[in-house]
Design an enzyme around this catalytic site. Structure first.
Site, PDB file in Angstrom:
ATOM      1  N   LEU A   1     -49.601  53.344 -73.180  1.00  0.00           N
ATOM      2  CA  LEU A   1     -48.549  52.627 -73.857  1.00  0.00           C
ATOM      3  C   LEU A   1     -48.123  53.226 -75.005  1.00  0.00           C
ATOM      4  CD1 LEU A   1     -48.967  48.768 -73.893  1.00  0.00           C
ATOM      5  CD2 LEU A   1     -47.628  50.182 -72.410  1.00  0.00           C
ATOM      6  N   ASP A   2     -47.468  53.580 -75.863  1.00  0.00           N
ATOM      7  CA  ASP A   2     -47.198  54.419 -76.807  1.00  0.00           C
ATOM      8  C   ASP A   2     -47.727  53.379 -78.354  1.00  0.00           C
ATOM      9  OD1 ASP A   2     -44.719  55.194 -75.736  1.00  0.00           O
ATOM     10  OD2 ASP A   2     -43.484  54.015 -77.105  1.00  0.00           O
ATOM     11  N   MET A   3     -48.252  54.219 -79.300  1.00  0.00           N
ATOM     12  CA  MET A   3     -49.081  53.239 -80.161  1.00  0.00           C
ATOM     13  C   MET A   3     -48.879  52.065 -80.894  1.00  0.00           C
ATOM     14  SD  MET A   3     -51.226  55.423 -83.844  1.00  0.00           S
ATOM     15  CE  MET A   3     -49.154  55.298 -84.741  1.00  0.00           C
TER      16      MET A   3
ATOM     17  N   THR B   1     -46.772  50.169 -79.835  1.00  0.00           N
ATOM     18  CA  THR B   1     -46.810  48.983 -79.010  1.00  0.00           C
ATOM     19  C   THR B   1     -48.057  48.631 -78.495  1.00  0.00           C
ATOM     20  OG1 THR B   1     -45.129  50.475 -77.413  1.00  0.00           O
ATOM     21  CG2 THR B   1     -45.360  48.215 -76.505  1.00  0.00           C
TER      22      THR B   1
END
Length: 220
Positions: free
Chosen positions: A63-65, A67
């Site tokens: 996951l994106d940082m 998110t």
């Protein structure tokens, strides 16, 4: 683009959603990298925190940082291979919830816009019809707030490109609130974090083959 200073949230223990002999599902907090970044100051990440308790845990997806939400880790190399195949074959269903600026007009729809890295402004991505990779997102409006001029929306990525959901919503003219990369000054100021959360995830269990599903409500 200047490097963002990494300030991970304090380690308050794992928010475990599910654990069995094959896999581990955790709720990743916002602001924490999924895997280590470059440099000694970017080693604190979700996989390292999980490995403190489950040393055999291995990364399957990210996951994106910015998110938050559901993240799956494999227990050992055999399970990592099995789970990776499920992700590659698109047998994993993921649904996110986000809050975006403006009132999204259609109740539901499909976004098909090819994406490519915006190299001078990495890690930003951008729409590029000449060289971009095919990217597809399904969306469904959950609620509209005319007073705040905001829309709560469910997002289902069919493909899994970097920053796909964020760029696709921006392309519709509705940046996510609190997004430091793609939002304007107003949308960034409306929330202290990116309002994007991986809320549900389901896949065929790599051992039993039966469909397994997990959920974790958004904290916003």
């Amino acid at each position: 683009m200047s490097e963002v200073i990494y300030t991970p949230p304090p380690d308050e223990g794992l928010d475990l959603i599910h654990v069995d002999e094959a896999l581990i599902v955790v709720n990743k907090p916002e602001g924490l990298l999924s895997v280590p970044g470059r440099g000694a100051d970017r080693q604190d990440c979700m996989v390292h925190r999980v490995q403190q308790r489950f040393p055999e845990a291995l990364t399957v997806h990210r996951l994106d940082m910015a998110t938050s939400g559901l993240l799956v880790f494999a227990r050992g190399e055999a399970m990592q291979r099995a789970l990776s195949v499920l992700f590659q074959d698109r047998q994993v269903d993921k649904r996110y919830v986000a809050v975006v600026k403006g009132l999204l007009a259609p109740d539901h729809g499909e976004i098909n816009l090819p994406l490519i890295a915006d190299w001078p402004n990495r890690p930003r991505q951008m729409v590029c019809f000449e060289r971009g990779k095919p990217s597809q997102t399904l969306f469904e409006v959950l609620a509209r707030d005319p007073l705040k001029d905001e829309t709560r929306v469910a997002l289902t990525p069919v493909t899994g490109r970097s920053h796909q959901l964020r760029v696709h919503m921006l392309a519709l003219g509705h940046p996510m609130l609190g997004d430091p990369f793609y939002g304007d000054a107003d949308s960034q100021a409306r929330a202290p974090r990116l309002l994007l959360h991986a809320e549900t995830l389901s896949l065929p269990h790599p051992v039993s083959g039966e469909r397994a599903s997990w959920g974790c409500a958004a904290p916003f």
